[in-house]
Design a protein around this motif. Structure first.
Motif, PDB file in Angstrom:
ATOM      1  N   UNK A 139       0.991  -1.275   0.140  1.00 46.27           N
ATOM      2  CA  UNK A 139       0.000  -0.023   0.108  1.00 46.27           C
ATOM      3  C   UNK A 139       0.858   1.223   0.126  1.00 46.27           C
ATOM      4  N   UNK A 140       1.917   1.222   0.563  1.00 48.23           N
ATOM      5  CA  UNK A 140       2.912   2.422   0.777  1.00 48.23           C
ATOM      6  C   UNK A 140       3.510   2.669  -0.488  1.00 48.23           C
ATOM      7  N   UNK A 141       3.251   1.920  -1.698  1.00 49.85           N
ATOM      8  CA  UNK A 141       3.977   2.223  -3.016  1.00 49.85           C
ATOM      9  C   UNK A 141       3.330   3.189  -3.688  1.00 49.85           C
ATOM     10  N   UNK A 142       2.097   3.469  -3.284  1.00 53.43           N
ATOM     11  CA  UNK A 142       1.275   4.370  -3.892  1.00 53.43           C
ATOM     12  C   UNK A 142       1.992   5.876  -3.744  1.00 53.43           C
ATOM     13  N   UNK A 143       1.972   6.683  -4.727  1.00 53.73           N
ATOM     14  CA  UNK A 143       2.748   7.767  -4.978  1.00 53.73           C
ATOM     15  C   UNK A 143       1.806   9.120  -4.633  1.00 53.73           C
ATOM     16  N   UNK A 144       0.431   8.882  -4.231  1.00 44.69           N
ATOM     17  CA  UNK A 144      -0.272   9.983  -4.056  1.00 44.69           C
ATOM     18  C   UNK A 144      -0.074  10.285  -2.342  1.00 44.69           C
ATOM     19  N   UNK A 145      -0.173  11.555  -2.075  1.00 43.38           N
ATOM     20  CA  UNK A 145       0.136  11.972  -0.571  1.00 43.38           C
ATOM     21  C   UNK A 145      -1.119  11.985   0.111  1.00 43.38           C
ATOM     22  N   UNK A 146      -1.061  11.236   1.331  1.00 45.07           N
ATOM     23  CA  UNK A 146      -2.415  11.351   2.174  1.00 45.07           C
ATOM     24  C   UNK A 146      -2.564  12.929   2.792  1.00 45.07           C
ATOM     25  N   UNK A 147      -3.653  13.239   3.150  1.00 46.00           N
ATOM     26  CA  UNK A 147      -3.663  14.409   3.774  1.00 46.00           C
ATOM     27  C   UNK A 147      -2.967  14.592   5.309  1.00 46.00           C
ATOM     28  N   UNK A 148      -2.284  15.641   5.736  1.00 42.46           N
ATOM     29  CA  UNK A 148      -1.989  15.575   7.105  1.00 42.46           C
ATOM     30  C   UNK A 148      -3.138  15.723   8.036  1.00 42.46           C
ATOM     31  N   UNK A 149      -3.179  15.036   9.056  1.00 47.59           N
ATOM     32  CA  UNK A 149      -4.210  15.221   9.982  1.00 47.59           C
ATOM     33  C   UNK A 149      -4.435  16.616  10.778  1.00 47.59           C
ATOM     34  N   UNK A 150      -5.437  16.901  11.021  1.00 49.98           N
ATOM     35  CA  UNK A 150      -5.674  18.191  11.777  1.00 49.98           C
ATOM     36  C   UNK A 150      -5.396  17.894  13.284  1.00 49.98           C
ATOM     37  N   UNK A 151      -4.987  18.683  14.087  1.00 46.73           N
ATOM     38  CA  UNK A 151      -4.648  18.407  15.464  1.00 46.73           C
ATOM     39  C   UNK A 151      -5.840  17.958  15.924  1.00 46.73           C
ATOM     40  N   UNK A 152      -5.939  16.654  16.713  1.00 45.39           N
ATOM     41  CA  UNK A 152      -7.306  16.272  17.270  1.00 45.39           C
ATOM     42  C   UNK A 152      -8.127  15.539  16.383  1.00 45.39           C
ATOM     43  N   UNK A 153      -7.598  15.317  15.089  1.00 48.49           N
ATOM     44  CA  UNK A 153      -8.432  14.485  14.199  1.00 48.49           C
ATOM     45  C   UNK A 153      -8.418  13.076  14.702  1.00 48.49           C
ATOM     46  N   UNK A 154      -9.423  12.269  14.473  1.00 53.82           N
ATOM     47  CA  UNK A 154      -9.258  10.659  14.915  1.00 53.82           C
ATOM     48  C   UNK A 154      -9.728   9.658  13.529  1.00 53.82           C
ATOM     49  N   UNK A 155      -9.215   8.623  13.805  1.00 51.30           N
ATOM     50  CA  UNK A 155     -10.071   7.614  12.754  1.00 51.30           C
ATOM     51  C   UNK A 155     -10.243   6.386  13.572  1.00 51.30           C
ATOM     52  N   UNK A 156     -11.517   5.794  13.409  1.00 50.94           N
ATOM     53  CA  UNK A 156     -11.949   4.772  13.706  1.00 50.94           C
ATOM     54  C   UNK A 156     -12.187   3.475  12.865  1.00 50.94           C
ATOM     55  N   UNK A 165      -9.894  -0.433  15.747  1.00 49.81           N
ATOM     56  CA  UNK A 165      -8.606   0.431  15.633  1.00 49.81           C
ATOM     57  C   UNK A 165      -8.941   1.848  15.968  1.00 49.81           C
ATOM     58  N   UNK A 166      -8.111   2.417  16.613  1.00 56.60           N
ATOM     59  CA  UNK A 166      -8.318   4.029  16.691  1.00 56.60           C
ATOM     60  C   UNK A 166      -6.914   4.760  16.497  1.00 56.60           C
ATOM     61  N   UNK A 167      -6.990   5.985  15.924  1.00 59.17           N
ATOM     62  CA  UNK A 167      -5.900   6.680  16.110  1.00 59.17           C
ATOM     63  C   UNK A 167      -6.240   8.126  15.815  1.00 59.17           C
ATOM     64  N   UNK A 168      -5.114   8.814  16.646  1.00 63.26           N
ATOM     65  CA  UNK A 168      -5.398  10.341  16.780  1.00 63.26           C
ATOM     66  C   UNK A 168      -4.188  11.128  16.705  1.00 63.26           C
ATOM     67  N   UNK A 169      -4.304  12.234  16.077  1.00 66.02           N
ATOM     68  CA  UNK A 169      -3.369  13.258  15.930  1.00 66.02           C
ATOM     69  C   UNK A 169      -3.198  13.845  17.027  1.00 66.02           C
ATOM     70  N   UNK A 396      -2.632  21.597  24.156  1.00 67.39           N
ATOM     71  CA  UNK A 396      -3.405  20.786  23.593  1.00 67.39           C
ATOM     72  C   UNK A 396      -3.367  19.583  24.546  1.00 67.39           C
ATOM     73  N   UNK A 397      -4.372  18.824  24.618  1.00 69.63           N
ATOM     74  CA  UNK A 397      -4.591  17.534  25.470  1.00 69.63           C
ATOM     75  C   UNK A 397      -5.367  16.373  24.526  1.00 69.63           C
ATOM     76  N   UNK A 398      -4.540  15.390  24.055  1.00 72.30           N
ATOM     77  CA  UNK A 398      -5.384  14.459  23.274  1.00 72.30           C
ATOM     78  C   UNK A 398      -6.312  13.666  24.121  1.00 72.30           C
TER      79      UNK A 398
END
Length: 458
Positions: A139-156, A165-169, A396-398
Protein backbone atom coordinates in the motif's frame (compact mmCIF):
# COMPACT_ATOMS: atom_id res chain seq x y z
CA UNK A 1 30.67 -18.36 14.31
CA UNK A 2 27.17 -18.05 12.83
CA UNK A 3 26.44 -15.24 10.42
CA UNK A 4 24.66 -12.20 11.86
CA UNK A 5 23.29 -11.07 8.50
CA UNK A 6 22.86 -12.58 5.04
CA UNK A 7 26.06 -10.99 3.76
CA UNK A 8 28.08 -13.39 5.92
CA UNK A 9 26.52 -16.60 4.61
CA UNK A 10 28.91 -19.06 2.98
CA UNK A 11 29.38 -18.89 -0.79
CA UNK A 12 27.73 -22.16 -1.78
CA UNK A 13 24.09 -23.11 -2.09
CA UNK A 14 20.70 -21.58 -2.57
CA UNK A 15 20.99 -18.52 -0.40
CA UNK A 16 24.49 -17.53 -1.46
CA UNK A 17 23.15 -15.73 -4.52
CA UNK A 18 20.91 -13.66 -2.26
CA UNK A 19 23.86 -12.87 -0.03
CA UNK A 20 26.00 -11.69 -2.93
CA UNK A 21 23.32 -9.29 -4.12
CA UNK A 22 22.94 -7.87 -0.63
CA UNK A 23 26.69 -7.22 -0.51
CA UNK A 24 26.15 -4.58 -3.18
CA UNK A 25 23.60 -2.77 -0.99
CA UNK A 26 25.72 0.30 -0.36
CA UNK A 27 26.88 0.73 -3.95
CA UNK A 28 23.52 1.06 -5.73
CA UNK A 29 23.37 4.34 -7.68
CA UNK A 30 20.92 6.06 -9.96
CA UNK A 31 22.17 7.58 -13.22
CA UNK A 32 21.79 11.35 -13.31
CA UNK A 33 20.12 12.98 -16.28
CA UNK A 34 20.54 16.58 -15.15
CA UNK A 35 21.75 17.72 -18.55
CA UNK A 36 18.78 16.19 -20.32
CA UNK A 37 16.12 18.08 -18.40
CA UNK A 38 18.02 21.20 -17.42
CA UNK A 39 17.78 21.00 -13.63
CA UNK A 40 20.70 20.29 -11.37
CA UNK A 41 20.40 17.53 -8.76
CA UNK A 42 17.50 15.66 -10.39
CA UNK A 43 17.53 11.97 -11.18
CA UNK A 44 15.21 10.02 -13.44
CA UNK A 45 14.85 6.27 -13.41
CA UNK A 46 12.32 3.85 -14.80
CA UNK A 47 11.72 1.59 -11.75
CA UNK A 48 9.37 -0.67 -13.68
CA UNK A 49 11.89 -1.52 -16.41
CA UNK A 50 11.24 -1.03 -20.09
CA UNK A 51 12.96 1.03 -22.73
CA UNK A 52 11.63 4.54 -22.17
CA UNK A 53 14.18 7.20 -22.96
CA UNK A 54 15.29 9.07 -19.82
CA UNK A 55 14.47 12.48 -21.28
CA UNK A 56 10.98 11.31 -22.20
CA UNK A 57 10.57 9.77 -18.74
CA UNK A 58 11.50 13.10 -17.19
CA UNK A 59 8.50 14.78 -18.77
CA UNK A 60 6.00 12.30 -17.36
CA UNK A 61 4.12 12.88 -14.15
CA UNK A 62 0.91 14.36 -12.78
CA UNK A 63 1.97 18.01 -13.23
CA UNK A 64 1.41 20.26 -16.19
CA UNK A 65 4.61 21.90 -17.48
CA UNK A 66 3.81 25.35 -16.08
CA UNK A 67 2.77 23.84 -12.74
CA UNK A 68 6.03 21.92 -12.47
CA UNK A 69 8.16 24.96 -13.24
CA UNK A 70 6.33 27.21 -10.79
CA UNK A 71 6.32 24.66 -8.01
CA UNK A 72 10.00 23.86 -8.55
CA UNK A 73 10.92 27.55 -8.13
CA UNK A 74 8.86 27.76 -4.95
CA UNK A 75 10.23 24.57 -3.42
CA UNK A 76 13.92 25.30 -4.08
CA UNK A 77 14.15 27.31 -0.86
CA UNK A 78 13.26 24.19 1.16
CA UNK A 79 16.02 21.91 -0.15
CA UNK A 80 17.68 20.15 2.78
CA UNK A 81 14.80 20.99 5.14
CA UNK A 82 12.20 18.94 6.99
CA UNK A 83 9.00 19.78 5.11
CA UNK A 84 6.62 17.54 7.06
CA UNK A 85 4.28 20.38 8.04
CA UNK A 86 5.96 23.64 6.99
CA UNK A 87 4.82 23.66 3.35
CA UNK A 88 1.29 24.00 2.01
CA UNK A 89 0.93 21.49 -0.82
CA UNK A 90 -1.59 21.52 -3.70
CA UNK A 91 -4.33 18.89 -3.70
CA UNK A 92 -3.27 17.72 -7.16
CA UNK A 93 -0.76 15.41 -5.46
CA UNK A 94 -3.16 14.15 -2.75
CA UNK A 95 -5.24 11.01 -2.39
CA UNK A 96 -8.64 11.14 -0.61
CA UNK A 97 -7.27 9.61 2.58
CA UNK A 98 -5.49 10.96 5.66
CA UNK A 99 -2.32 9.74 7.31
CA UNK A 100 -4.41 8.27 10.13
CA UNK A 101 -6.31 6.12 7.64
CA UNK A 102 -3.02 5.12 6.05
CA UNK A 103 -1.90 3.86 9.47
CA UNK A 104 -4.98 1.64 9.57
CA UNK A 105 -4.08 -0.03 6.27
CA UNK A 106 -1.60 -2.22 8.13
CA UNK A 107 -4.59 -4.11 9.52
CA UNK A 108 -5.49 -5.64 6.13
CA UNK A 109 -3.43 -8.75 6.80
CA UNK A 110 -3.94 -8.82 10.58
CA UNK A 111 -4.66 -12.54 10.36
CA UNK A 112 -0.87 -12.96 10.28
CA UNK A 113 -0.68 -11.64 13.84
CA UNK A 114 -3.50 -14.00 14.79
CA UNK A 115 -1.39 -16.85 13.43
CA UNK A 116 1.68 -15.57 15.28
CA UNK A 117 -0.28 -15.60 18.52
CA UNK A 118 -1.47 -19.17 17.92
CA UNK A 119 1.95 -20.43 16.78
CA UNK A 120 3.96 -22.36 19.39
CA UNK A 121 7.25 -22.29 17.46
CA UNK A 122 9.08 -19.11 18.65
CA UNK A 123 10.79 -18.57 15.27
CA UNK A 124 7.81 -19.21 13.03
CA UNK A 125 5.78 -16.75 15.06
CA UNK A 126 8.36 -14.13 14.07
CA UNK A 127 7.97 -15.21 10.45
CA UNK A 128 4.24 -14.49 10.68
CA UNK A 129 4.71 -11.23 12.58
CA UNK A 130 7.41 -9.84 10.28
CA UNK A 131 5.35 -10.77 7.20
CA UNK A 132 2.52 -8.74 8.72
CA UNK A 133 4.76 -5.68 8.80
CA UNK A 134 6.08 -6.37 5.29
CA UNK A 135 2.54 -6.52 3.89
CA UNK A 136 1.80 -2.82 4.36
CA UNK A 137 4.54 -1.81 1.91
CA UNK A 138 2.34 -2.85 -0.98
CA UNK A 139 0.00 0.00 0.00
CA UNK A 140 2.89 2.36 0.75
CA UNK A 141 4.08 2.22 -2.86
CA UNK A 142 1.18 4.48 -3.85
CA UNK A 143 2.64 7.81 -4.90
CA UNK A 144 -0.31 10.00 -3.88
CA UNK A 145 0.17 11.93 -0.65
CA UNK A 146 -2.36 11.44 2.17
CA UNK A 147 -3.73 14.53 3.93
CA UNK A 148 -1.90 15.62 7.06
CA UNK A 149 -4.29 15.14 10.01
CA UNK A 150 -5.67 18.17 11.83
CA UNK A 151 -4.68 18.34 15.49
CA UNK A 152 -7.27 16.31 17.41
CA UNK A 153 -8.44 14.45 14.30
CA UNK A 154 -9.25 10.76 14.77
CA UNK A 155 -9.94 7.66 12.72
CA UNK A 156 -11.97 4.66 13.90
CA UNK A 157 -12.25 1.26 12.26
CA UNK A 158 -14.42 -1.73 13.20
CA UNK A 159 -15.96 -4.68 11.29
CA UNK A 160 -12.62 -6.16 10.26
CA UNK A 161 -11.50 -9.48 11.78
CA UNK A 162 -12.82 -8.50 15.20
CA UNK A 163 -10.42 -5.55 15.43
CA UNK A 164 -11.19 -2.15 16.88
CA UNK A 165 -8.69 0.39 15.57
CA UNK A 166 -8.34 3.97 16.79
CA UNK A 167 -5.84 6.66 15.74
CA UNK A 168 -5.52 10.27 16.89
CA UNK A 169 -3.34 13.22 15.86
CA UNK A 170 -1.66 14.10 19.15
CA UNK A 171 0.71 16.86 18.00
CA UNK A 172 0.92 19.33 15.13
CA UNK A 173 4.48 20.68 15.55
CA UNK A 174 6.11 18.23 15.21
CA UNK A 175 3.33 16.22 13.50
CA UNK A 176 2.71 13.09 15.57
CA UNK A 177 0.05 10.39 15.49
CA UNK A 178 -0.78 7.60 17.92
CA UNK A 179 -2.82 4.47 17.26
CA UNK A 180 -4.12 1.42 19.10
CA UNK A 181 -5.66 -1.75 17.70
CA UNK A 182 -6.87 -4.84 19.51
CA UNK A 183 -8.66 -8.14 19.00
CA UNK A 184 -8.69 -11.51 20.79
CA UNK A 185 -5.10 -12.31 19.77
CA UNK A 186 -3.04 -9.13 19.95
CA UNK A 187 -2.74 -5.48 20.84
CA UNK A 188 -0.96 -3.08 18.51
CA UNK A 189 0.38 0.29 19.64
CA UNK A 190 2.29 2.94 17.72
CA UNK A 191 3.52 6.48 18.21
CA UNK A 192 4.57 7.94 14.86
CA UNK A 193 6.58 11.10 14.16
CA UNK A 194 7.73 11.39 10.57
CA UNK A 195 10.91 13.28 9.82
CA UNK A 196 11.65 14.34 6.25
CA UNK A 197 14.49 15.79 4.22
CA UNK A 198 13.55 17.52 0.99
CA UNK A 199 16.18 17.04 -1.72
CA UNK A 200 14.65 18.90 -4.66
CA UNK A 201 12.96 16.27 -6.79
CA UNK A 202 12.81 13.70 -4.00
CA UNK A 203 12.21 13.49 -0.28
CA UNK A 204 13.66 11.14 2.33
CA UNK A 205 11.17 10.01 4.97
CA UNK A 206 12.52 8.77 8.30
CA UNK A 207 10.08 6.78 10.48
CA UNK A 208 10.79 8.26 13.92
CA UNK A 209 8.37 6.08 15.82
CA UNK A 210 7.80 3.18 18.17
CA UNK A 211 5.67 0.20 17.18
CA UNK A 212 4.91 -2.59 19.62
CA UNK A 213 2.71 -5.68 19.36
CA UNK A 214 1.75 -7.79 22.36
CA UNK A 215 0.61 -11.35 21.67
CA UNK A 216 -2.10 -12.29 24.12
CA UNK A 217 -1.46 -16.03 24.38
CA UNK A 218 1.74 -15.56 26.39
CA UNK A 219 2.26 -11.80 26.65
CA UNK A 220 5.33 -11.71 24.39
CA UNK A 221 6.10 -8.17 23.21
CA UNK A 222 7.47 -7.43 19.74
CA UNK A 223 9.08 -4.15 18.70
CA UNK A 224 9.63 -2.94 15.13
CA UNK A 225 12.33 -0.71 13.63
CA UNK A 226 11.42 -0.11 9.94
CA UNK A 227 13.69 1.16 7.14
CA UNK A 228 13.51 4.75 5.82
CA UNK A 229 11.61 5.54 2.64
CA UNK A 230 12.53 7.67 -0.38
CA UNK A 231 9.94 9.27 -2.65
CA UNK A 232 11.53 9.89 -6.05
CA UNK A 233 10.57 12.26 -8.87
CA UNK A 234 8.20 14.43 -6.86
CA UNK A 235 7.95 17.12 -9.53
CA UNK A 236 9.77 15.87 -12.63
CA UNK A 237 9.37 12.37 -13.97
CA UNK A 238 7.22 9.46 -12.85
CA UNK A 239 6.88 9.45 -9.07
CA UNK A 240 7.86 6.20 -7.35
CA UNK A 241 8.69 5.00 -3.85
CA UNK A 242 11.55 2.88 -2.51
CA UNK A 243 12.44 1.75 1.03
CA UNK A 244 16.05 0.51 0.91
CA UNK A 245 17.49 -0.54 4.24
CA UNK A 246 17.01 -2.84 7.18
CA UNK A 247 13.88 -3.85 9.04
CA UNK A 248 14.37 -5.33 12.51
CA UNK A 249 11.58 -6.98 14.52
CA UNK A 250 12.67 -7.99 18.03
CA UNK A 251 10.89 -10.20 20.55
CA UNK A 252 11.63 -8.12 23.66
CA UNK A 253 10.59 -11.02 25.88
CA UNK A 254 12.98 -13.66 24.49
CA UNK A 255 15.64 -11.71 22.56
CA UNK A 256 14.85 -13.50 19.27
CA UNK A 257 14.68 -11.22 16.25
CA UNK A 258 14.13 -10.91 12.50
CA UNK A 259 16.51 -8.89 10.32
CA UNK A 260 15.24 -8.27 6.79
CA UNK A 261 17.02 -6.29 4.06
CA UNK A 262 15.02 -4.24 1.57
CA UNK A 263 17.02 -4.13 -1.64
CA UNK A 264 17.47 -0.70 -3.24
CA UNK A 265 16.02 -0.20 -6.69
CA UNK A 266 18.67 -0.09 -9.42
CA UNK A 267 18.47 0.93 -13.05
CA UNK A 268 15.37 -0.42 -14.83
CA UNK A 269 13.98 -1.85 -11.62
CA UNK A 270 16.85 -4.20 -10.75
CA UNK A 271 16.37 -5.46 -7.19
CA UNK A 272 13.23 -3.46 -6.59
CA UNK A 273 10.71 -4.97 -4.13
CA UNK A 274 13.14 -7.73 -3.02
CA UNK A 275 13.36 -8.56 0.70
CA UNK A 276 15.75 -11.12 2.20
CA UNK A 277 16.93 -12.01 5.68
CA UNK A 278 16.82 -14.34 8.67
CA UNK A 279 15.08 -15.07 11.93
CA UNK A 280 17.71 -15.30 14.67
CA UNK A 281 17.59 -16.73 18.16
CA UNK A 282 18.79 -14.75 21.18
CA UNK A 283 22.35 -16.01 20.51
CA UNK A 284 22.28 -14.45 17.00
CA UNK A 285 22.15 -17.86 15.32
CA UNK A 286 20.06 -18.03 12.12
CA UNK A 287 17.08 -20.37 12.44
CA UNK A 288 14.83 -19.47 9.48
CA UNK A 289 15.62 -17.74 6.20
CA UNK A 290 13.04 -15.46 4.61
CA UNK A 291 12.82 -14.15 1.07
CA UNK A 292 10.26 -12.54 -1.20
CA UNK A 293 9.00 -9.27 -2.62
CA UNK A 294 7.14 -6.70 -0.57
CA UNK A 295 4.67 -6.09 -3.40
CA UNK A 296 3.93 -9.77 -3.96
CA UNK A 297 4.64 -12.45 -1.34
CA UNK A 298 6.97 -13.69 1.41
CA UNK A 299 8.24 -17.24 1.97
CA UNK A 300 10.41 -18.99 4.55
CA UNK A 301 12.54 -22.10 4.99
CA UNK A 302 14.34 -23.60 7.98
CA UNK A 303 18.11 -23.17 7.83
CA UNK A 304 21.30 -24.40 9.51
CA UNK A 305 23.81 -22.33 11.49
CA UNK A 306 25.48 -21.25 8.24
CA UNK A 307 22.21 -19.84 6.98
CA UNK A 308 21.74 -22.55 4.34
CA UNK A 309 18.40 -24.37 3.89
CA UNK A 310 18.11 -27.57 5.93
CA UNK A 311 18.12 -30.74 3.79
CA UNK A 312 14.65 -32.16 3.36
CA UNK A 313 12.91 -28.83 3.97
CA UNK A 314 11.04 -26.73 1.44
CA UNK A 315 10.34 -23.06 0.92
CA UNK A 316 6.83 -22.26 2.17
CA UNK A 317 4.77 -19.20 1.33
CA UNK A 318 3.46 -17.32 4.36
CA UNK A 319 1.86 -14.25 2.77
CA UNK A 320 0.65 -13.18 -0.66
CA UNK A 321 -0.88 -9.87 -1.65
CA UNK A 322 -4.64 -9.95 -2.25
CA UNK A 323 -6.19 -9.21 -5.63
CA UNK A 324 -6.54 -5.49 -6.35
CA UNK A 325 -8.99 -3.46 -8.47
CA UNK A 326 -7.92 -2.83 -12.05
CA UNK A 327 -7.22 0.71 -13.28
CA UNK A 328 -8.05 2.27 -9.92
CA UNK A 329 -7.41 6.03 -10.04
CA UNK A 330 -5.44 6.09 -6.78
CA UNK A 331 -4.10 2.53 -6.99
CA UNK A 332 -6.28 1.63 -4.01
CA UNK A 333 -6.67 -1.92 -2.80
CA UNK A 334 -10.12 -3.29 -1.98
CA UNK A 335 -9.22 -2.83 1.69
CA UNK A 336 -8.24 0.82 1.14
CA UNK A 337 -11.71 1.44 -0.27
CA UNK A 338 -13.19 -0.20 2.84
CA UNK A 339 -11.10 2.07 5.05
CA UNK A 340 -12.49 5.12 3.24
CA UNK A 341 -16.07 3.92 3.46
CA UNK A 342 -18.48 4.14 6.36
CA UNK A 343 -18.85 0.34 6.30
CA UNK A 344 -15.91 0.10 8.70
CA UNK A 345 -17.14 2.96 10.90
CA UNK A 346 -18.83 2.39 14.28
CA UNK A 347 -22.48 3.38 14.60
CA UNK A 348 -21.57 6.35 16.81
CA UNK A 349 -18.83 7.98 14.75
CA UNK A 350 -16.70 10.64 16.42
CA UNK A 351 -17.14 14.04 14.78
CA UNK A 352 -13.35 14.26 14.57
CA UNK A 353 -13.15 11.26 12.21
CA UNK A 354 -11.09 11.58 9.02
CA UNK A 355 -13.95 10.39 6.82
CA UNK A 356 -15.86 13.58 7.67
CA UNK A 357 -13.15 15.99 6.49
CA UNK A 358 -14.73 18.18 3.78
CA UNK A 359 -11.48 18.47 1.79
CA UNK A 360 -10.96 14.71 1.76
CA UNK A 361 -14.58 14.04 0.83
CA UNK A 362 -14.54 16.65 -1.98
CA UNK A 363 -11.43 15.07 -3.47
CA UNK A 364 -13.04 11.63 -3.26
CA UNK A 365 -15.97 13.03 -5.28
CA UNK A 366 -13.59 14.52 -7.84
CA UNK A 367 -14.10 18.19 -6.95
CA UNK A 368 -10.48 19.32 -6.76
CA UNK A 369 -11.30 23.04 -6.55
CA UNK A 370 -13.57 22.58 -3.53
CA UNK A 371 -11.06 20.21 -1.96
CA UNK A 372 -8.35 22.85 -2.21
CA UNK A 373 -10.48 25.60 -0.67
CA UNK A 374 -11.70 23.31 2.13
CA UNK A 375 -8.12 22.25 2.85
CA UNK A 376 -7.03 25.89 3.13
CA UNK A 377 -9.99 26.64 5.40
CA UNK A 378 -9.17 23.74 7.74
CA UNK A 379 -5.52 24.76 7.94
CA UNK A 380 -6.48 28.36 8.78
CA UNK A 381 -8.92 27.18 11.47
CA UNK A 382 -6.14 25.04 12.92
CA UNK A 383 -3.89 28.09 13.12
CA UNK A 384 -6.72 30.09 14.69
CA UNK A 385 -7.28 27.45 17.35
CA UNK A 386 -3.59 27.52 18.16
CA UNK A 387 -3.74 31.29 18.69
CA UNK A 388 -6.74 30.93 21.00
CA UNK A 389 -5.08 28.14 22.95
CA UNK A 390 -1.85 30.09 23.39
CA UNK A 391 -3.77 33.23 24.41
CA UNK A 392 -5.38 31.20 27.18
CA UNK A 393 -2.00 29.81 28.23
CA UNK A 394 -3.19 26.27 27.67
CA UNK A 395 -1.76 23.19 25.96
CA UNK A 396 -3.49 20.77 23.63
CA UNK A 397 -4.44 17.52 25.39
CA UNK A 398 -5.22 14.42 23.29
CA UNK A 399 -8.49 12.75 24.16
CA UNK A 400 -7.68 9.06 23.71
CA UNK A 401 -3.91 8.88 24.22
CA UNK A 402 -1.71 10.15 27.06
CA UNK A 403 1.87 11.34 26.91
CA UNK A 404 3.81 8.91 29.09
CA UNK A 405 6.65 11.30 29.88
CA UNK A 406 8.99 8.83 28.19
CA UNK A 407 11.30 10.02 25.43
CA UNK A 408 12.86 7.09 23.60
CA UNK A 409 15.75 7.05 21.15
CA UNK A 410 15.27 5.83 17.59
CA UNK A 411 17.81 5.58 14.75
CA UNK A 412 16.47 8.86 13.35
CA UNK A 413 15.82 10.96 16.44
CA UNK A 414 14.12 11.11 19.83
CA UNK A 415 10.44 10.27 20.19
CA UNK A 416 7.88 11.33 22.79
CA UNK A 417 5.85 8.19 23.52
CA UNK A 418 2.05 8.23 23.79
CA UNK A 419 -0.02 5.36 25.18
CA UNK A 420 -3.67 4.48 24.64
CA UNK A 421 -5.51 5.47 27.82
CA UNK A 422 -8.49 3.10 27.52
CA UNK A 423 -11.09 5.88 27.57
CA UNK A 424 -12.31 5.08 24.07
CA UNK A 425 -13.41 1.59 25.14
CA UNK A 426 -15.42 3.20 27.95
CA UNK A 427 -16.95 5.66 25.48
CA UNK A 428 -17.85 2.91 22.98
CA UNK A 429 -19.54 0.90 25.73
CA UNK A 430 -21.52 3.93 26.89
CA UNK A 431 -23.05 4.56 23.43
CA UNK A 432 -23.54 0.91 22.45
CA UNK A 433 -27.21 0.84 23.40
CA UNK A 434 -28.07 4.37 22.26
CA UNK A 435 -30.93 3.79 19.79
CA UNK A 436 -30.92 7.42 18.64
CA UNK A 437 -27.68 6.94 16.70
CA UNK A 438 -29.50 4.68 14.22
CA UNK A 439 -31.41 7.67 12.88
CA UNK A 440 -28.36 9.90 12.32
CA UNK A 441 -27.19 10.53 8.75
CA UNK A 442 -23.44 10.18 9.03
CA UNK A 443 -22.81 12.65 6.22
CA UNK A 444 -24.74 15.30 8.16
CA UNK A 445 -22.13 15.27 10.94
CA UNK A 446 -19.84 18.31 10.73
CA UNK A 447 -16.14 17.55 10.98
CA UNK A 448 -15.14 18.82 14.42
CA UNK A 449 -11.67 18.03 15.83
CA UNK A 450 -11.48 21.41 17.58
CA UNK A 451 -10.67 21.53 21.28
CA UNK A 452 -11.68 25.18 21.67
CA UNK A 453 -15.09 25.32 19.99
CA UNK A 454 -16.02 26.92 16.70
CA UNK A 455 -12.85 28.85 15.92
CA UNK A 456 -14.38 30.14 12.66
CA UNK A 457 -16.86 32.19 14.68
CA UNK A 458 -14.31 33.28 17.25
Amino acid sequence: MAPTDPKQVSNGGFFASIASSISNFGSAMHKSVNGMIGYEGLEVINPEGGTDDAAEEAQKGRWKQEERDGYWKMMQQYIGSDVTSMVTLPVVIFEPMTMLQKMAELMEYSHLLDEADKCEDPYLRLVYASSFFISVYFAYQRTWKPFNPILGETYEMVNHRGIRFLAEQVSHHPPMSAAHAENDHFTYDITSKLKTKFLGNSVDVYPVGRTRVTLKSDGHELELVPPPTKVNNLIFGRTWVDSPGEMVLTNLTTGDKVVLYFQPCGWFGAGRYEVDGYVYNAADEPKVLMTGKWNQSMSYQLCDLEGEPLPGTQMKEVWRVANTPENDKYQYTHFAHKINSFDTAPKKLLASDSRLRPDRYALEKGDMSKSGSEKSSLEERQRAEKRIREAKGQHFTPRWFDFTGEVTTTPWGDLEVYNYNGKYAEYAESVKNDDSINTVDVLSIEFDPWQYGNVAQQ
